[in-house]
Design an enzyme around this catalytic site. Structure first.
Site, mmCIF file in Angstrom:
data_model
loop_
_atom_site.group_PDB
_atom_site.id
_atom_site.type_symbol
_atom_site.label_atom_id
_atom_site.label_comp_id
_atom_site.label_asym_id
_atom_site.label_seq_id
_atom_site.Cartn_x
_atom_site.Cartn_y
_atom_site.Cartn_z
ATOM 1 N N CYS A 91 -16.190 11.228 -2.908
ATOM 2 C CA CYS A 91 -15.683 12.279 -2.029
ATOM 3 C C CYS A 91 -14.320 11.875 -1.453
ATOM 4 C CB CYS A 91 -16.711 12.607 -0.949
ATOM 5 S SG CYS A 91 -16.476 14.269 -0.306
ATOM 6 N N HIS A 109 -21.217 13.664 -3.832
ATOM 7 C CA HIS A 109 -21.919 12.507 -3.247
ATOM 8 C C HIS A 109 -23.117 12.183 -4.135
ATOM 9 C CE1 HIS A 109 -19.874 12.229 0.658
ATOM 10 N NE2 HIS A 109 -19.764 13.549 0.585
ATOM 11 N N GLU A 158 -24.805 9.667 -4.331
ATOM 12 C CA GLU A 158 -25.847 8.888 -3.634
ATOM 13 C C GLU A 158 -26.959 9.792 -3.106
ATOM 14 O OE1 GLU A 158 -22.717 8.892 -3.071
ATOM 15 O OE2 GLU A 158 -22.201 9.400 -1.009
#
Ligand code: GLN
Length: 581
Positions: free
Chosen positions: A417, A544, A546
Protein backbone atom coordinates in the site's frame (compact mmCIF):
# COMPACT_ATOMS: atom_id res chain seq x y z
CA UNK A 1 -33.23 -28.88 23.22
CA UNK A 2 -36.83 -27.70 23.57
CA UNK A 3 -37.44 -24.00 23.92
CA UNK A 4 -37.79 -22.82 27.46
CA UNK A 5 -41.22 -21.81 28.66
CA UNK A 6 -39.93 -18.29 28.89
CA UNK A 7 -38.81 -18.34 25.28
CA UNK A 8 -42.29 -19.40 24.17
CA UNK A 9 -43.75 -16.49 26.14
CA UNK A 10 -41.37 -14.13 24.41
CA UNK A 11 -41.93 -15.50 20.94
CA UNK A 12 -45.71 -15.35 21.34
CA UNK A 13 -45.78 -11.87 22.77
CA UNK A 14 -48.45 -9.57 21.47
CA UNK A 15 -49.00 -5.97 22.43
CA UNK A 16 -47.57 -4.59 25.64
CA UNK A 17 -45.11 -6.87 27.43
CA UNK A 18 -42.04 -6.54 29.56
CA UNK A 19 -40.55 -9.42 27.57
CA UNK A 20 -39.26 -7.15 24.84
CA UNK A 21 -36.78 -9.30 23.05
CA UNK A 22 -36.68 -9.33 19.27
CA UNK A 23 -36.37 -12.79 17.80
CA UNK A 24 -35.67 -13.06 14.05
CA UNK A 25 -37.96 -15.34 12.12
CA UNK A 26 -36.61 -18.84 11.75
CA UNK A 27 -34.75 -18.64 15.05
CA UNK A 28 -34.92 -21.79 17.12
CA UNK A 29 -33.38 -21.75 20.57
CA UNK A 30 -30.97 -24.64 20.88
CA UNK A 31 -30.29 -24.86 17.15
CA UNK A 32 -27.35 -22.49 17.55
CA UNK A 33 -25.34 -22.61 20.74
CA UNK A 34 -23.18 -19.80 22.13
CA UNK A 35 -19.73 -19.66 23.66
CA UNK A 36 -19.35 -16.26 25.29
CA UNK A 37 -15.90 -15.03 26.31
CA UNK A 38 -15.41 -12.26 28.88
CA UNK A 39 -12.14 -10.71 30.02
CA UNK A 40 -11.34 -9.91 33.62
CA UNK A 41 -8.41 -8.17 35.35
CA UNK A 42 -7.20 -6.42 32.22
CA UNK A 43 -7.75 -6.13 28.50
CA UNK A 44 -5.34 -7.24 25.83
CA UNK A 45 -5.08 -10.78 27.18
CA UNK A 46 -6.02 -12.47 23.95
CA UNK A 47 -9.75 -13.16 24.24
CA UNK A 48 -9.85 -13.29 20.45
CA UNK A 49 -6.93 -15.70 20.34
CA UNK A 50 -8.57 -17.97 22.88
CA UNK A 51 -12.03 -17.79 21.29
CA UNK A 52 -10.69 -18.36 17.78
CA UNK A 53 -8.51 -21.29 18.87
CA UNK A 54 -11.46 -22.94 20.55
CA UNK A 55 -13.69 -22.18 17.58
CA UNK A 56 -11.10 -23.75 15.31
CA UNK A 57 -11.13 -26.96 17.36
CA UNK A 58 -14.91 -27.18 17.10
CA UNK A 59 -14.75 -26.38 13.40
CA UNK A 60 -12.25 -29.23 13.02
CA UNK A 61 -14.86 -31.52 14.55
CA UNK A 62 -17.20 -30.70 11.71
CA UNK A 63 -19.21 -28.01 13.47
CA UNK A 64 -20.18 -24.79 11.72
CA UNK A 65 -18.89 -21.84 13.74
CA UNK A 66 -19.38 -18.08 13.48
CA UNK A 67 -17.50 -15.53 15.56
CA UNK A 68 -18.80 -12.14 16.61
CA UNK A 69 -16.96 -9.36 18.40
CA UNK A 70 -18.90 -6.89 20.54
CA UNK A 71 -16.94 -3.66 20.98
CA UNK A 72 -17.61 -1.19 23.77
CA UNK A 73 -16.86 1.98 21.90
CA UNK A 74 -19.35 4.26 20.18
CA UNK A 75 -17.61 4.50 16.80
CA UNK A 76 -19.64 2.77 14.10
CA UNK A 77 -16.52 0.99 12.87
CA UNK A 78 -12.78 0.99 13.63
CA UNK A 79 -11.85 3.11 10.61
CA UNK A 80 -10.87 6.22 12.45
CA UNK A 81 -9.06 4.54 15.34
CA UNK A 82 -5.39 5.23 15.76
CA UNK A 83 -3.48 1.97 15.50
CA UNK A 84 -1.15 3.31 18.17
CA UNK A 85 -3.99 3.25 20.68
CA UNK A 86 -6.00 0.32 19.48
CA UNK A 87 -3.92 -1.98 17.30
CA UNK A 88 -4.30 -2.30 13.56
CA UNK A 89 -7.50 -1.61 11.67
CA UNK A 90 -8.49 -4.84 9.96
CA UNK A 91 -10.47 -4.63 6.71
CA UNK A 92 -13.02 -7.25 5.71
CA UNK A 93 -13.85 -8.21 2.16
CA UNK A 94 -17.12 -6.25 2.34
CA UNK A 95 -15.19 -3.10 3.25
CA UNK A 96 -15.98 -3.03 6.96
CA UNK A 97 -13.12 -1.66 9.04
CA UNK A 98 -12.87 -3.63 12.24
CA UNK A 99 -10.86 -4.43 15.29
CA UNK A 100 -7.75 -6.56 14.74
CA UNK A 101 -9.40 -9.56 16.41
CA UNK A 102 -11.48 -10.14 13.29
CA UNK A 103 -8.17 -10.82 11.57
CA UNK A 104 -7.37 -13.45 14.17
CA UNK A 105 -10.73 -15.13 13.52
CA UNK A 106 -10.35 -15.05 9.75
CA UNK A 107 -6.89 -16.56 9.99
CA UNK A 108 -7.62 -19.22 12.58
CA UNK A 109 -10.88 -20.31 10.93
CA UNK A 110 -9.76 -19.73 7.34
CA UNK A 111 -13.09 -18.01 6.86
CA UNK A 112 -14.04 -14.66 5.32
CA UNK A 113 -16.15 -12.61 7.71
CA UNK A 114 -18.59 -9.78 7.11
CA UNK A 115 -19.96 -6.75 8.92
CA UNK A 116 -22.40 -9.12 10.65
CA UNK A 117 -19.47 -10.42 12.68
CA UNK A 118 -18.56 -7.06 14.14
CA UNK A 119 -20.69 -4.96 16.49
CA UNK A 120 -19.98 -1.72 18.33
CA UNK A 121 -22.07 0.07 20.91
CA UNK A 122 -22.34 2.82 18.32
CA UNK A 123 -24.09 0.45 15.91
CA UNK A 124 -26.39 -0.80 18.66
CA UNK A 125 -27.46 2.65 19.81
CA UNK A 126 -27.80 3.83 16.21
CA UNK A 127 -30.14 0.94 15.44
CA UNK A 128 -32.21 1.58 18.56
CA UNK A 129 -32.54 5.30 17.78
CA UNK A 130 -33.53 4.55 14.19
CA UNK A 131 -36.21 2.18 15.42
CA UNK A 132 -37.41 4.79 17.85
CA UNK A 133 -37.75 7.33 15.03
CA UNK A 134 -39.65 4.80 12.97
CA UNK A 135 -42.06 4.37 15.87
CA UNK A 136 -41.25 0.74 16.39
CA UNK A 137 -41.46 0.75 20.16
CA UNK A 138 -45.24 1.05 20.43
CA UNK A 139 -45.41 4.21 22.52
CA UNK A 140 -43.00 2.94 25.09
CA UNK A 141 -40.18 4.79 26.76
CA UNK A 142 -37.07 3.39 25.14
CA UNK A 143 -34.72 1.98 27.74
CA UNK A 144 -31.28 0.49 28.02
CA UNK A 145 -33.00 -2.58 29.37
CA UNK A 146 -34.86 -4.14 27.55
CA UNK A 147 -34.37 -2.26 24.26
CA UNK A 148 -30.62 -1.86 24.04
CA UNK A 149 -29.97 -5.33 25.42
CA UNK A 150 -32.68 -6.60 23.07
CA UNK A 151 -30.82 -5.11 20.12
CA UNK A 152 -27.63 -6.88 21.21
CA UNK A 153 -29.44 -10.22 21.39
CA UNK A 154 -30.98 -9.53 18.00
CA UNK A 155 -27.49 -9.17 16.47
CA UNK A 156 -26.46 -12.54 17.86
CA UNK A 157 -29.63 -14.30 16.83
CA UNK A 158 -29.57 -12.73 13.37
CA UNK A 159 -26.07 -14.10 12.92
CA UNK A 160 -27.24 -17.50 14.15
CA UNK A 161 -30.03 -17.58 11.57
CA UNK A 162 -27.94 -16.16 8.71
CA UNK A 163 -24.98 -18.48 9.17
CA UNK A 164 -26.91 -21.52 10.45
CA UNK A 165 -23.97 -21.91 12.82
CA UNK A 166 -23.83 -24.71 15.33
CA UNK A 167 -21.89 -22.44 17.63
CA UNK A 168 -21.61 -18.65 17.68
CA UNK A 169 -18.49 -17.47 19.49
CA UNK A 170 -19.13 -14.14 21.17
CA UNK A 171 -16.20 -12.05 22.31
CA UNK A 172 -17.05 -9.19 24.64
CA UNK A 173 -14.52 -6.37 24.21
CA UNK A 174 -12.83 -4.79 27.24
CA UNK A 175 -13.02 -6.19 30.76
CA UNK A 176 -15.83 -7.01 33.13
CA UNK A 177 -16.52 -3.94 35.23
CA UNK A 178 -16.13 -1.44 32.38
CA UNK A 179 -19.16 0.84 32.05
CA UNK A 180 -18.83 0.40 28.32
CA UNK A 181 -19.65 -3.27 28.09
CA UNK A 182 -22.18 -3.52 30.92
CA UNK A 183 -25.08 -3.68 28.43
CA UNK A 184 -23.42 -6.49 26.57
CA UNK A 185 -22.87 -8.50 29.73
CA UNK A 186 -26.47 -7.99 30.81
CA UNK A 187 -27.63 -9.01 27.32
CA UNK A 188 -25.58 -12.21 27.58
CA UNK A 189 -27.18 -13.02 30.93
CA UNK A 190 -30.61 -12.53 29.39
CA UNK A 191 -29.69 -14.64 26.37
CA UNK A 192 -28.66 -17.54 28.60
CA UNK A 193 -31.91 -17.21 30.55
CA UNK A 194 -34.07 -17.09 27.44
CA UNK A 195 -32.34 -19.74 25.34
CA UNK A 196 -32.03 -22.05 28.30
CA UNK A 197 -29.33 -24.26 29.78
CA UNK A 198 -27.08 -26.32 27.48
CA UNK A 199 -27.23 -23.52 24.92
CA UNK A 200 -24.77 -21.04 26.36
CA UNK A 201 -21.26 -21.63 27.68
CA UNK A 202 -19.63 -18.76 29.56
CA UNK A 203 -15.85 -18.46 29.60
CA UNK A 204 -13.96 -16.05 31.83
CA UNK A 205 -10.50 -15.24 30.60
CA UNK A 206 -8.43 -13.92 33.46
CA UNK A 207 -4.86 -13.06 34.35
CA UNK A 208 -2.62 -14.59 36.98
CA UNK A 209 -0.09 -12.12 38.31
CA UNK A 210 3.45 -13.21 39.05
CA UNK A 211 5.20 -10.17 40.55
CA UNK A 212 8.97 -10.50 40.40
CA UNK A 213 9.30 -9.23 43.98
CA UNK A 214 7.35 -12.28 45.16
CA UNK A 215 8.47 -14.84 42.61
CA UNK A 216 5.17 -16.72 42.84
CA UNK A 217 1.78 -16.64 41.17
CA UNK A 218 -1.06 -14.77 42.86
CA UNK A 219 -4.74 -15.32 42.15
CA UNK A 220 -6.36 -12.43 43.99
CA UNK A 221 -6.87 -10.15 41.01
CA UNK A 222 -8.35 -13.06 39.05
CA UNK A 223 -10.69 -13.90 41.93
CA UNK A 224 -11.94 -10.34 42.21
CA UNK A 225 -12.45 -10.08 38.46
CA UNK A 226 -14.52 -13.24 38.31
CA UNK A 227 -16.45 -12.16 41.40
CA UNK A 228 -17.50 -9.14 39.40
CA UNK A 229 -18.88 -11.41 36.70
CA UNK A 230 -20.78 -13.44 39.30
CA UNK A 231 -22.26 -10.22 40.67
CA UNK A 232 -23.64 -9.56 37.21
CA UNK A 233 -25.46 -12.86 37.25
CA UNK A 234 -23.02 -14.85 35.17
CA UNK A 235 -21.58 -18.10 36.43
CA UNK A 236 -18.67 -19.07 34.20
CA UNK A 237 -18.44 -22.66 33.00
CA UNK A 238 -14.76 -22.38 32.11
CA UNK A 239 -11.95 -20.20 33.42
CA UNK A 240 -8.96 -19.67 31.19
CA UNK A 241 -5.95 -18.27 33.02
CA UNK A 242 -3.48 -16.17 31.06
CA UNK A 243 -0.06 -16.18 32.67
CA UNK A 244 3.60 -15.92 31.79
CA UNK A 245 4.27 -19.45 33.13
CA UNK A 246 2.12 -22.56 33.52
CA UNK A 247 -0.50 -21.90 36.18
CA UNK A 248 0.12 -23.99 39.30
CA UNK A 249 -2.42 -26.44 40.69
CA UNK A 250 -2.55 -24.38 43.86
CA UNK A 251 -3.81 -21.37 41.94
CA UNK A 252 -6.25 -23.46 39.92
CA UNK A 253 -7.61 -25.00 43.12
CA UNK A 254 -8.09 -21.59 44.69
CA UNK A 255 -9.97 -20.34 41.66
CA UNK A 256 -12.04 -23.51 41.49
CA UNK A 257 -13.29 -23.31 45.07
CA UNK A 258 -13.82 -19.58 44.85
CA UNK A 259 -15.87 -19.68 41.65
CA UNK A 260 -17.53 -23.12 41.71
CA UNK A 261 -15.82 -24.11 38.46
CA UNK A 262 -14.38 -27.67 38.50
CA UNK A 263 -10.59 -27.97 38.31
CA UNK A 264 -10.78 -29.65 34.92
CA UNK A 265 -12.31 -26.45 33.59
CA UNK A 266 -9.80 -24.06 35.13
CA UNK A 267 -7.11 -24.10 32.50
CA UNK A 268 -3.68 -22.62 32.12
CA UNK A 269 -3.23 -20.49 29.05
CA UNK A 270 0.38 -19.47 29.58
CA UNK A 271 2.59 -17.78 27.00
CA UNK A 272 3.51 -19.65 23.83
CA UNK A 273 6.04 -18.63 21.21
CA UNK A 274 3.22 -18.52 18.62
CA UNK A 275 -0.52 -18.16 19.03
CA UNK A 276 -0.91 -20.99 16.54
CA UNK A 277 0.31 -23.43 19.16
CA UNK A 278 -2.70 -22.69 21.34
CA UNK A 279 -5.35 -24.88 19.64
CA UNK A 280 -3.21 -27.96 20.25
CA UNK A 281 -2.76 -27.03 23.90
CA UNK A 282 -6.49 -26.47 24.40
CA UNK A 283 -7.10 -29.81 22.74
CA UNK A 284 -4.62 -31.49 25.09
CA UNK A 285 -6.43 -29.95 28.04
CA UNK A 286 -9.70 -31.22 26.53
CA UNK A 287 -11.27 -27.79 26.54
CA UNK A 288 -13.03 -28.52 23.25
CA UNK A 289 -14.50 -31.69 24.70
CA UNK A 290 -15.70 -29.82 27.77
CA UNK A 291 -17.48 -27.31 25.55
CA UNK A 292 -19.07 -30.03 23.42
CA UNK A 293 -20.27 -31.62 26.65
CA UNK A 294 -21.54 -28.39 28.23
CA UNK A 295 -23.46 -27.49 25.07
CA UNK A 296 -24.62 -31.04 24.48
CA UNK A 297 -23.20 -31.14 20.98
CA UNK A 298 -22.04 -34.75 21.05
CA UNK A 299 -24.44 -35.79 18.33
CA UNK A 300 -23.21 -33.15 15.93
CA UNK A 301 -19.44 -33.74 16.02
CA UNK A 302 -17.58 -35.84 13.47
CA UNK A 303 -14.50 -37.56 14.97
CA UNK A 304 -13.06 -38.39 11.55
CA UNK A 305 -13.02 -34.74 10.52
CA UNK A 306 -11.25 -33.98 13.77
CA UNK A 307 -8.40 -36.40 13.09
CA UNK A 308 -7.72 -34.89 9.69
CA UNK A 309 -7.84 -31.33 10.99
CA UNK A 310 -5.53 -32.20 13.88
CA UNK A 311 -2.96 -33.82 11.61
CA UNK A 312 -2.83 -30.87 9.21
CA UNK A 313 -2.54 -28.37 12.01
CA UNK A 314 0.16 -30.33 13.81
CA UNK A 315 2.25 -30.32 10.64
CA UNK A 316 1.91 -26.54 10.46
CA UNK A 317 2.87 -26.18 14.15
CA UNK A 318 5.90 -28.41 13.67
CA UNK A 319 7.14 -26.13 10.92
CA UNK A 320 6.76 -23.16 13.27
CA UNK A 321 8.44 -24.89 16.21
CA UNK A 322 11.31 -26.53 14.34
CA UNK A 323 12.30 -24.28 11.45
CA UNK A 324 15.21 -25.32 9.25
CA UNK A 325 16.26 -21.84 8.17
CA UNK A 326 16.34 -18.33 9.52
CA UNK A 327 16.13 -14.92 7.86
CA UNK A 328 15.88 -11.33 9.03
CA UNK A 329 13.21 -9.13 7.54
CA UNK A 330 13.43 -5.40 8.20
CA UNK A 331 10.05 -3.71 8.59
CA UNK A 332 9.88 0.06 8.46
CA UNK A 333 7.13 1.93 10.16
CA UNK A 334 5.85 4.78 12.18
CA UNK A 335 4.16 2.65 14.77
CA UNK A 336 7.16 0.49 15.53
CA UNK A 337 6.51 0.97 19.25
CA UNK A 338 3.27 -1.00 19.11
CA UNK A 339 3.51 -4.44 17.55
CA UNK A 340 -0.27 -4.74 17.43
CA UNK A 341 -0.26 -2.00 14.79
CA UNK A 342 1.18 -4.57 12.39
CA UNK A 343 -0.56 -7.70 13.64
CA UNK A 344 -1.64 -9.02 10.23
CA UNK A 345 1.72 -8.27 8.65
CA UNK A 346 3.54 -10.19 11.36
CA UNK A 347 1.18 -13.12 10.93
CA UNK A 348 1.59 -13.07 7.15
CA UNK A 349 5.37 -13.22 7.61
CA UNK A 350 4.92 -16.11 10.03
CA UNK A 351 2.63 -18.02 7.61
CA UNK A 352 5.08 -17.56 4.74
CA UNK A 353 7.98 -18.55 6.98
CA UNK A 354 6.18 -21.70 8.15
CA UNK A 355 5.46 -22.68 4.54
CA UNK A 356 9.20 -22.54 3.85
CA UNK A 357 10.28 -23.98 7.23
CA UNK A 358 11.93 -20.67 8.01
CA UNK A 359 11.97 -18.60 11.13
CA UNK A 360 11.69 -14.93 10.24
CA UNK A 361 13.23 -12.47 12.67
CA UNK A 362 11.65 -9.07 12.30
CA UNK A 363 13.89 -6.04 12.65
CA UNK A 364 11.92 -2.84 13.22
CA UNK A 365 13.23 0.28 11.57
CA UNK A 366 11.89 3.62 12.70
CA UNK A 367 12.02 5.89 9.66
CA UNK A 368 10.99 9.11 11.40
CA UNK A 369 14.37 10.86 10.98
CA UNK A 370 16.05 8.30 8.77
CA UNK A 371 18.52 9.60 6.17
CA UNK A 372 19.93 7.60 3.25
CA UNK A 373 23.09 6.85 5.24
CA UNK A 374 20.94 5.91 8.21
CA UNK A 375 18.91 3.56 6.02
CA UNK A 376 22.10 1.81 4.89
CA UNK A 377 23.08 1.24 8.52
CA UNK A 378 19.60 0.20 9.63
CA UNK A 379 19.19 -2.30 6.78
CA UNK A 380 22.72 -3.71 6.90
CA UNK A 381 22.54 -7.50 6.87
CA UNK A 382 18.74 -7.67 6.45
CA UNK A 383 17.66 -10.46 4.09
CA UNK A 384 14.50 -8.65 3.06
CA UNK A 385 12.74 -5.32 3.52
CA UNK A 386 9.06 -4.53 3.93
CA UNK A 387 7.66 -1.02 3.76
CA UNK A 388 4.11 -1.48 5.04
CA UNK A 389 0.97 0.63 4.88
CA UNK A 390 0.96 4.09 6.39
CA UNK A 391 -0.54 7.53 6.32
CA UNK A 392 0.91 11.02 6.35
CA UNK A 393 4.24 12.69 5.96
CA UNK A 394 6.13 11.55 9.05
CA UNK A 395 8.78 8.99 8.18
CA UNK A 396 7.95 9.03 4.46
CA UNK A 397 11.40 10.20 3.31
CA UNK A 398 13.02 7.54 5.47
CA UNK A 399 10.84 4.92 3.80
CA UNK A 400 11.87 6.18 0.37
CA UNK A 401 15.52 5.88 1.47
CA UNK A 402 14.85 2.25 2.49
CA UNK A 403 13.24 1.49 -0.88
CA UNK A 404 16.27 2.93 -2.65
CA UNK A 405 18.65 0.88 -0.53
CA UNK A 406 16.73 -2.33 -1.29
CA UNK A 407 16.53 -1.60 -5.01
CA UNK A 408 20.16 -0.59 -5.46
CA UNK A 409 21.65 -3.23 -3.16
CA UNK A 410 19.52 -6.06 -4.58
CA UNK A 411 17.83 -6.77 -1.24
CA UNK A 412 14.41 -8.45 -1.63
CA UNK A 413 11.69 -5.83 -1.23
CA UNK A 414 7.97 -6.00 -0.56
CA UNK A 415 5.96 -2.78 -0.56
CA UNK A 416 2.44 -2.78 0.86
CA UNK A 417 0.00 0.00 0.00
CA UNK A 418 2.00 3.03 1.19
CA UNK A 419 5.11 0.93 0.53
CA UNK A 420 3.89 0.50 -3.07
CA UNK A 421 3.40 4.24 -3.38
CA UNK A 422 6.84 4.98 -1.91
CA UNK A 423 8.41 2.53 -4.36
CA UNK A 424 6.81 4.51 -7.21
CA UNK A 425 8.07 7.80 -5.79
CA UNK A 426 11.59 6.41 -5.36
CA UNK A 427 11.64 4.98 -8.89
CA UNK A 428 10.29 8.22 -10.36
CA UNK A 429 12.93 10.30 -8.62
CA UNK A 430 16.01 8.11 -8.93
CA UNK A 431 15.41 6.12 -12.11
CA UNK A 432 13.12 8.30 -14.21
CA UNK A 433 14.92 11.45 -13.03
CA UNK A 434 11.70 13.23 -12.07
CA UNK A 435 13.13 15.54 -9.45
CA UNK A 436 10.87 16.24 -6.50
CA UNK A 437 8.42 13.51 -7.54
CA UNK A 438 6.12 12.71 -4.66
CA UNK A 439 2.70 11.70 -3.47
CA UNK A 440 0.31 14.61 -3.05
CA UNK A 441 -0.51 13.16 0.35
CA UNK A 442 3.02 14.16 1.39
CA UNK A 443 3.80 17.16 -0.80
CA UNK A 444 0.67 18.77 -2.19
CA UNK A 445 2.63 21.06 -4.54
CA UNK A 446 5.09 18.52 -5.94
CA UNK A 447 6.08 19.17 -9.57
CA UNK A 448 5.54 15.47 -10.29
CA UNK A 449 2.50 14.08 -8.49
CA UNK A 450 3.20 10.44 -9.35
CA UNK A 451 0.86 9.36 -6.57
CA UNK A 452 -2.35 11.35 -6.41
CA UNK A 453 -6.04 11.26 -5.69
CA UNK A 454 -8.05 10.31 -8.74
CA UNK A 455 -10.60 12.93 -9.87
CA UNK A 456 -13.44 10.79 -8.57
CA UNK A 457 -11.67 10.61 -5.20
CA UNK A 458 -11.32 14.41 -5.11
CA UNK A 459 -15.09 14.65 -5.34
CA UNK A 460 -15.61 12.17 -2.55
CA UNK A 461 -12.96 13.96 -0.51
CA UNK A 462 -15.03 17.13 -0.62
CA UNK A 463 -17.93 15.22 0.83
CA UNK A 464 -16.03 14.25 3.96
CA UNK A 465 -13.45 11.84 2.67
CA UNK A 466 -13.54 8.16 2.19
CA UNK A 467 -11.22 5.44 1.10
CA UNK A 468 -11.33 2.60 -1.33
CA UNK A 469 -12.08 -0.20 1.06
CA UNK A 470 -12.50 -3.94 1.00
CA UNK A 471 -11.97 -6.77 -1.44
CA UNK A 472 -11.57 -6.24 -5.18
CA UNK A 473 -10.49 -8.39 -8.07
CA UNK A 474 -7.08 -7.59 -9.50
CA UNK A 475 -6.17 -8.48 -13.08
CA UNK A 476 -2.76 -10.14 -13.22
CA UNK A 477 -0.63 -9.63 -16.34
CA UNK A 478 0.44 -12.94 -17.88
CA UNK A 479 4.13 -13.69 -18.05
CA UNK A 480 4.99 -11.60 -15.00
CA UNK A 481 6.44 -12.71 -11.69
CA UNK A 482 3.09 -11.91 -10.07
CA UNK A 483 1.35 -14.24 -12.48
CA UNK A 484 3.80 -17.04 -11.64
CA UNK A 485 3.42 -16.40 -7.93
CA UNK A 486 -0.34 -16.77 -8.23
CA UNK A 487 -0.01 -19.98 -10.20
CA UNK A 488 -1.09 -18.37 -13.47
CA UNK A 489 -4.40 -17.01 -12.14
CA UNK A 490 -5.84 -14.26 -14.35
CA UNK A 491 -7.51 -12.46 -11.48
CA UNK A 492 -6.86 -12.56 -7.77
CA UNK A 493 -8.88 -11.07 -4.97
CA UNK A 494 -7.05 -8.68 -2.70
CA UNK A 495 -8.09 -6.21 0.01
CA UNK A 496 -7.69 -2.48 -0.15
CA UNK A 497 -7.65 0.47 2.18
CA UNK A 498 -6.31 3.57 0.50
CA UNK A 499 -7.18 6.94 -0.93
CA UNK A 500 -4.25 7.69 -3.23
CA UNK A 501 -2.98 5.76 -6.24
CA UNK A 502 -0.61 5.87 -9.21
CA UNK A 503 -1.33 8.91 -11.33
CA UNK A 504 -2.25 7.48 -14.77
CA UNK A 505 -0.39 10.34 -16.47
CA UNK A 506 2.92 8.90 -15.28
CA UNK A 507 2.35 5.25 -16.17
CA UNK A 508 4.19 5.46 -19.49
CA UNK A 509 7.19 7.30 -17.97
CA UNK A 510 7.49 4.66 -15.26
CA UNK A 511 7.10 1.63 -17.49
CA UNK A 512 9.39 3.22 -20.11
CA UNK A 513 12.16 3.19 -17.50
CA UNK A 514 11.70 -0.52 -16.77
CA UNK A 515 9.02 -0.74 -14.10
CA UNK A 516 6.41 -3.41 -14.78
CA UNK A 517 2.83 -3.10 -13.61
CA UNK A 518 1.80 -6.71 -13.21
CA UNK A 519 -1.60 -6.13 -11.63
CA UNK A 520 -4.36 -3.59 -12.18
CA UNK A 521 -8.03 -3.00 -11.54
CA UNK A 522 -10.09 -4.75 -14.25
CA UNK A 523 -11.10 -2.29 -16.94
CA UNK A 524 -9.51 0.72 -15.23
CA UNK A 525 -6.09 2.39 -15.34
CA UNK A 526 -5.57 1.76 -11.64
CA UNK A 527 -2.20 0.11 -11.00
CA UNK A 528 -2.16 -2.40 -8.18
CA UNK A 529 0.95 -4.58 -8.42
CA UNK A 530 4.44 -3.58 -9.56
CA UNK A 531 7.68 -5.45 -10.05
CA UNK A 532 11.21 -4.84 -11.32
CA UNK A 533 12.30 -7.60 -13.70
CA UNK A 534 16.03 -6.98 -13.24
CA UNK A 535 15.84 -7.42 -9.46
CA UNK A 536 15.45 -10.86 -7.82
CA UNK A 537 12.45 -9.71 -5.82
CA UNK A 538 11.23 -6.16 -5.94
CA UNK A 539 7.46 -6.41 -5.68
CA UNK A 540 4.86 -4.05 -4.28
CA UNK A 541 1.11 -3.87 -4.21
CA UNK A 542 -1.48 -1.20 -3.59
CA UNK A 543 -3.40 -3.83 -1.63
CA UNK A 544 -2.91 -5.36 1.80
CA UNK A 545 -2.17 -9.03 1.12
CA UNK A 546 -1.58 -9.56 4.85
CA UNK A 547 -5.36 -9.33 5.33
CA UNK A 548 -5.90 -12.42 3.21
CA UNK A 549 -2.91 -14.49 4.27
CA UNK A 550 -3.91 -17.63 6.15
CA UNK A 551 -1.78 -20.07 8.16
CA UNK A 552 -2.10 -22.87 5.63
CA UNK A 553 -2.50 -20.58 2.61
CA UNK A 554 0.17 -17.90 2.97
CA UNK A 555 0.03 -14.89 0.69
CA UNK A 556 2.24 -15.43 -2.38
CA UNK A 557 3.58 -11.88 -1.94
CA UNK A 558 5.02 -12.82 1.44
CA UNK A 559 6.11 -16.30 0.36
CA UNK A 560 7.95 -14.67 -2.53
CA UNK A 561 9.74 -12.30 -0.17
CA UNK A 562 10.82 -15.01 2.27
CA UNK A 563 11.89 -17.31 -0.57
CA UNK A 564 13.96 -14.49 -2.07
CA UNK A 565 15.38 -13.70 1.37
CA UNK A 566 16.52 -17.33 1.47
CA UNK A 567 18.20 -16.76 -1.86
CA UNK A 568 15.69 -18.91 -3.70
CA UNK A 569 13.43 -18.44 -6.64
CA UNK A 570 10.60 -16.24 -5.41
CA UNK A 571 7.91 -18.61 -6.60
CA UNK A 572 7.45 -20.73 -3.51
CA UNK A 573 4.56 -22.99 -2.59
CA UNK A 574 1.50 -20.96 -3.44
CA UNK A 575 -0.92 -22.92 -1.39
CA UNK A 576 0.34 -25.18 1.37
CA UNK A 577 -3.06 -26.75 1.69
CA UNK A 578 -5.25 -26.47 -1.36
CA UNK A 579 -8.14 -28.27 0.33
CA UNK A 580 -10.02 -25.19 1.44
CA UNK A 581 -12.86 -25.44 3.82
N1 GLN B 1 -1.88 6.80 2.77
C1 GLN B 1 -1.99 6.06 1.57
C2 GLN B 1 -3.36 6.24 0.91
O1 GLN B 1 -4.27 6.73 1.51
C3 GLN B 1 -1.73 4.59 1.83
C4 GLN B 1 -2.74 3.94 2.69
C5 GLN B 1 -2.26 2.67 3.32
O2 GLN B 1 -1.09 2.38 3.33
N2 GLN B 1 -3.18 1.91 3.86
O3 GLN B 1 -3.53 5.91 -0.24
Amino acid sequence: MPATELFRDIANQTGETEFYTPVPSGYQPGRTKYVIVFGTVMSGLGKGIFASSLAKLLQDQGLRVAPIKLEGYLNIDSGTLNPYRHGEVFVLDDGMETDMDLGTYERMLDQDLTRDNFVTNGQIFWAVLERERRGEYLGRDVQILPHVTGEVKRKLRDLAVKTAADVVFVEIGGTVGDFENACYIEAMRELAYEDGPENVCFVALTFILEPSILGEQKSKAAQLGIKRLLEMGIQPHIIACRAANPVTDKIREKLSIYTSVPMSRVISMHDESSIYLLPTRLQRDQVDRQVVHILNLNDRVDPRAEQKGTRTWEGFCRRIRQPKHEVTIAVTGKYTAVRDSYASLLKAVEHAGAGLETHCNVRWVDTTDLTEDGAAIALEGADGVIVPGGFGVRGAEGKIACVRYARENIVPYLGLCFGFQMAIVEFARNVCGLQGADSTEIAASTPHPVIDLLPEQYEVEGLGGTMRLGGSDVEVAPGTLASKMFGGAETVRLRFRHRYEVNPEYIDRLTGAGLVFSGKAPGQPIMQILELPDHPYFVATQSHPEFTSRPLRPSPFYTGLVAAALGRNAVGPVDANPSRR
